[in-house]
Design an enzyme around this catalytic site. Structure first.
Site, short mmCIF file in Angstrom:
data_model
loop_
_atom_site.label_atom_id
_atom_site.label_comp_id
_atom_site.label_asym_id
_atom_site.label_seq_id
_atom_site.Cartn_x
_atom_site.Cartn_y
_atom_site.Cartn_z
N LYS A 208 0.61 -1.17 -0.06
CA LYS A 208 0.07 0.21 -0.10
C LYS A 208 0.74 0.98 0.14
CE LYS A 208 -3.72 2.53 3.01
NZ LYS A 208 -4.66 2.46 3.52
N LYS A 263 -2.28 -0.90 -4.15
CA LYS A 263 -3.64 -0.63 -4.17
C LYS A 263 -1.96 0.60 -3.94
CE LYS A 263 -5.70 2.09 -0.45
NZ LYS A 263 -6.26 1.69 0.85
C1 PBG Z 1 -7.48 3.91 5.84
C2 PBG Z 1 -8.02 2.97 4.48
C3 PBG Z 1 -7.50 4.63 3.41
C4 PBG Z 1 -7.96 3.94 1.92
C5 PBG Z 1 -8.90 2.11 2.46
N1 PBG Z 1 -8.37 2.35 3.70
C6 PBG Z 1 -7.15 5.52 3.32
C7 PBG Z 1 -5.50 6.16 3.72
O1 PBG Z 1 -5.04 5.17 4.10
O2 PBG Z 1 -5.26 6.92 3.68
C8 PBG Z 1 -8.05 4.28 0.21
C9 PBG Z 1 -8.89 3.93 -0.25
C10 PBG Z 1 -9.32 4.85 -1.49
O3 PBG Z 1 -9.19 5.70 -1.68
O4 PBG Z 1 -10.17 4.11 -2.22
N2 PBG Z 1 -6.50 2.68 6.29
#
Ligand code: PBG
Length: 339
Positions: A208, A263
């Site tokens: 991520k 992601k």
């Molecule tokens: C939270 C989380 C996020 C997303 C999924 N879980 C945001 C972040 O890490 O700030 C992002 C998903 C999206 O942008 O559609 N941990």
């Protein structure tokens, strides 16, 4: 030229080779297609809010609303009927319930748990996925516990284990740690086993990235306002790295992940591909809020064909090696694929 060996080699030059031949008709294009997108590849993320019979639009995401649990029940039924295998829930937590430690995450009656129970009784055939991370619950919007300006790893992992258990007890089928702390997959796996949740799956957000594409999501759940100008670069991955992503994935596999997430998706097709070549477990991709917002906003202006670019993006993710894809467009794409 007439020797046997050359005669039996496949011809490679024009006109013997015309790559346009199978492209000429729709039926032959179908016949030779290497990748097919199917509703069963899609996972629907939903934003859940408190209240009754209410849908409030997320301004930065065309056609996407935060919905109350009664609306979610109807939506899960339609998603199930469309052949979408799973829903991922993201709670919009009331400001009054947020705290520096994010304790509301451990409340077994919190919004996320009630949403899981509601889906399980309304649409028992659909899988439920829930994020394990503290950001919806913390006043500072970070995914973990902050001490001296840093998200502290090991204390956060202890909280995440508790949070994963609370979600599993509510009936969550797949817990999805999205926090990027070190060692959390192994710790969560041990907690689940200890409490006899032998069959609860773990989808590790393994690779991520600290991405700018999460902006609209943070608007939707309200963590953006809490976060302010801060970022998550001290735990989410550096966009410049790919080998490090393979190390993250390998670790999460060794700690007991059942599937791993890459992601964002479209900016990371190389990572999805690299991972799918190296590892044999399912690789999931998340078409994140910013990717969705870009395509939808441009389409709304009439600058691109929205349906076509959405299908193209998702197909590209699958071609790169994604086994399943989180997309806010899951319902409309599933409908399109059924037509
Ligand atoms: C939270 C989380 C996020 C997303 C999924 N879980 C945001 C972040 O890490 O700030 C992002 C998903 C999206 O942008 O559609 N941990």
């Amino acid at each position: 030229m007439n020797s046997l060996s050359t005669k039996h080699q496949p011809p490679t030059t024009f006109p013997a080779t015309r790559l346009r031949r199978p492209r000429m008709a729709a039926w032959s294009r179908e016949l030779v297609a290497e990748t097919r997108l199917h509703p069963s590849d899609l996972i629907l993320p939903v934003f859940v809010q408190e209240g009754k019979n209410r849908e409030s639009l997320v301004e930065s995401m065309v056609d996407i609303s935060r919905i109350t649990i009664d609306v979610l029940e109807k939506k899960s039924k339609s998603a199930s009927q469309l052949g979408i295998p799973a829903i991922a829930i993201f709670p919009v937590v009331d400001k009054k319930l947020k705290s520096p430690m994010g304790d509301e995450a451990l409340n077994p009656k919190n919004l996320a748990c009630r949403a899981i129970e509601a889906i399980k009784s309304a649409a028992p055939d659909i899988g439920v996925i829930a994020d394990v991370a503290l950001d919806p619950y913390t006043t500072h919007g970070q995914d973990g516990i902050v001490e001296k300006g840093q998200v502290v790893n090991d204390k956060t992992v202890e909280m995440l284990c508790e949070q994963a258990l609370v979600l599993a007890k509510a009936g969550c089928d797949i817990v999805a740690p999205s926090d990027m702390m070190d060692g959390r997959i192994g710790a969560i796996r041990n907690s689940l086993e200890r409490e006899k949740f032998h069959d609860t799956m773990i989808l590790a957000y393994a690779a991520k990235y600290a991405s700018g594409f999460y902006g609209p999501f943070r608007d939707a759940v309200g963590s953006g306002l809490a976060l302010g100008k801060a970022d998550k670069k001290a735990y989410q991955m550096d966009v410049r790295n790919s080998r490090e992503a393979m190390r993250e994935i390998a670790l999460d596999i060794s700690e007991g992940a059942d599937m791993v997430m890459v992601k964002p998706a479209l900016p990371c097709l190389d990572i999805i591909h690299m991972a799918s070549q190296r590892f044999d477990l399912p690789i999931f991709a998340y078409q994140v809020s910013g990717e969705y917002a870009m395509l939808k906003a441009a389409a709304k202006h009439g600058w691109i064909n929205g349906d076509a670019v959405m299908l193209e993006s998702l197909t590209a993710m699958k071609r790169a090696g994604a086994r399943a894809i989180f997309t806010y467009a899951a319902m409309e794409i599933a409908r399109q694929l059924h037509d």
